[in-house]
Scaffold this motif. Sequence first.
Motif, PDB file in Angstrom:
ATOM      1  N   LEU A 318      -8.926  -3.661   0.291  1.00 37.31           N
ATOM      2  CA  LEU A 318      -8.356  -2.843   1.357  1.00 37.31           C
ATOM      3  C   LEU A 318      -9.274  -1.699   1.788  1.00 37.31           C
ATOM      4  O   LEU A 318      -8.962  -0.983   2.735  1.00 37.31           O
ATOM      5  CB  LEU A 318      -7.003  -2.263   0.929  1.00 37.31           C
ATOM      6  CG  LEU A 318      -5.853  -3.265   0.761  1.00 37.31           C
ATOM      7  CD1 LEU A 318      -4.593  -2.540   0.306  1.00 37.31           C
ATOM      8  CD2 LEU A 318      -5.597  -4.016   2.076  1.00 37.31           C
ATOM      9  N   ALA A 338      -5.576  -3.093   6.134  1.00 38.17           N
ATOM     10  CA  ALA A 338      -5.459  -1.637   6.238  1.00 38.17           C
ATOM     11  C   ALA A 338      -6.322  -1.032   7.339  1.00 38.17           C
ATOM     12  O   ALA A 338      -6.224   0.160   7.606  1.00 38.17           O
ATOM     13  CB  ALA A 338      -5.827  -0.993   4.898  1.00 38.17           C
ATOM     14  N   ARG A 394      -0.955   3.774  -3.201  1.00 37.27           N
ATOM     15  CA  ARG A 394       0.480   3.550  -2.982  1.00 37.27           C
ATOM     16  C   ARG A 394       0.880   3.966  -1.578  1.00 37.27           C
ATOM     17  O   ARG A 394       1.674   3.287  -0.919  1.00 37.27           O
ATOM     18  CB  ARG A 394       1.302   4.319  -4.022  1.00 37.27           C
ATOM     19  CG  ARG A 394       1.321   3.698  -5.399  1.00 37.27           C
ATOM     20  CD  ARG A 394       2.467   4.240  -6.235  1.00 37.27           C
ATOM     21  NE  ARG A 394       2.355   5.670  -6.460  1.00 37.27           N
ATOM     22  CZ  ARG A 394       1.754   6.223  -7.514  1.00 37.27           C
ATOM     23  NH1 ARG A 394       1.198   5.458  -8.444  1.00 37.27           N
ATOM     24  NH2 ARG A 394       1.706   7.539  -7.653  1.00 37.27           N
ATOM     25  N   ARG A 397      -0.340   1.274   0.853  1.00 33.48           N
ATOM     26  CA  ARG A 397       0.454   0.044   0.764  1.00 33.48           C
ATOM     27  C   ARG A 397       1.866   0.255   1.307  1.00 33.48           C
ATOM     28  O   ARG A 397       2.439  -0.653   1.930  1.00 33.48           O
ATOM     29  CB  ARG A 397       0.493  -0.450  -0.686  1.00 33.48           C
ATOM     30  CG  ARG A 397      -0.832  -1.065  -1.119  1.00 33.48           C
ATOM     31  CD  ARG A 397      -0.723  -1.792  -2.464  1.00 33.48           C
ATOM     32  NE  ARG A 397      -1.876  -2.648  -2.665  1.00 33.48           N
ATOM     33  CZ  ARG A 397      -3.052  -2.241  -3.138  1.00 33.48           C
ATOM     34  NH1 ARG A 397      -3.201  -0.968  -3.488  1.00 33.48           N
ATOM     35  NH2 ARG A 397      -4.056  -3.082  -3.290  1.00 33.48           N
ATOM     36  N   LEU A 406       1.907  -5.880   5.577  1.00 32.65           N
ATOM     37  CA  LEU A 406       1.847  -6.387   4.214  1.00 32.65           C
ATOM     38  C   LEU A 406       3.256  -6.661   3.743  1.00 32.65           C
ATOM     39  O   LEU A 406       4.152  -5.825   3.873  1.00 32.65           O
ATOM     40  CB  LEU A 406       1.164  -5.348   3.297  1.00 32.65           C
ATOM     41  CG  LEU A 406       0.791  -5.801   1.895  1.00 32.65           C
ATOM     42  CD1 LEU A 406      -0.321  -6.841   1.965  1.00 32.65           C
ATOM     43  CD2 LEU A 406       0.307  -4.610   1.073  1.00 32.65           C
TER      44      LEU A 406
END
Length: 407
Positions: A318, A338, A394, A397, A406
């Motif tokens: 990412l 990302a 975190r 994501r 995602l």
Amino acid sequence: MRTLPPTITPARSRDLVGSVIDASTALLAEQQHDIVRFAMGAPSEDLMPMERLDQAFSNAGRGRYDYGATEGEPQLREQILHLSEWAGSPTRDERLLVTTGGMQGLDLAFKLFVARGDLVVVEAPTYTNGYATALSYGAEVLAAPVDGQGLVVEALPELVKHAGRAPRAIYTIPNFQNPTGVTMTRARRELLLQLAEQWGSVIIDDDPYGLLRFDGDHVPGFAEIAPDHPLLFQVRTFSKVIAPGLRIGWIDVDPEVRRLAINAKQAMDTCASVPVQTAVATYLGSGDLQRHIAGLRGIYRDRKNAMRSSLQRHFGDLATATDPEGGFFLWLTLTGEASAIDTERLFPRALTDGVAYIPGPAFTTDGSLRNALRLCFATSSPERIDEGIQRLARTVRHDLVATGALV
């Protein structure tokens, strides 16, 4: 009767650009929760020689609270000469002027050489306060790309040709660049000197991190390649190797330029703080700085490696990051799913999640590089670095899940 505020000159106020980096200090001070601080480019307090500095302040002699010479206290200039020789770039006293931090050195450079409408080449990305200072004097900024070998000097002739006029100044951070951490090669430094001579452009050589090489081979500086070059305006500081709050730096310039810089500084603050200059001179005279720098190099190598390992572990595909051989910073670029994330938009969520960084657009003149950010590894221990990278991963994501990128 109500008194109206004075009218601010529109053109001057329009040219003043605030610093996202400096503003982050106040922002972080307002936070009440635990934050891993990758934002400010500063050594952590445990890496500042606090006891030795306190001792140097307490041992200062008579006259330390008087006005001082604008050029700087003689004992401090003497120690800067010794330090320059130790660092492999000897100079002369008639070239030195002590400044109130490196930022005053940059301000003097642009004040002396840049008039409204003049073209100034800056790196893209570059240090926010550097190009902001150029803008404050009415410069028109020409952004030039940076790659893994520093400023892409080979691109400058075409960029300048397209601009239609030669640059008045070229602003560069050649060693462990802020924000990317990359270093300009010797070949590019030699070419930049040639182009500066061709155009009559001043090279503003901003080098806060040059003493902090912890890997790789030494790359000769501009002054080593071309000693006493009249087009070199060298800006230096003790902020990164001793402590930023001292606000003590210096410039190393042609003696005629120094004379003009003294006049300009006398219209600013008369002289840098005499008590601080005296204490720094005492500290330097003890020989402790060289030992201190040697220790910092090993610590920063460990922290850089810890950050890169943590990024690989928690981000995987990412993101990609630069691999500096010194200094303070990694430049992180979000990739894959990302790559569409806007790091400026992401910042408030990251701060809530307990990690601070500087978004990529802060280092550009056009708000680009929105999928990138700067991380400072100098301020945190390896354990805190890992915690901060976990929090940042975190946050990224969570954003990818929230936007459906995602599952």
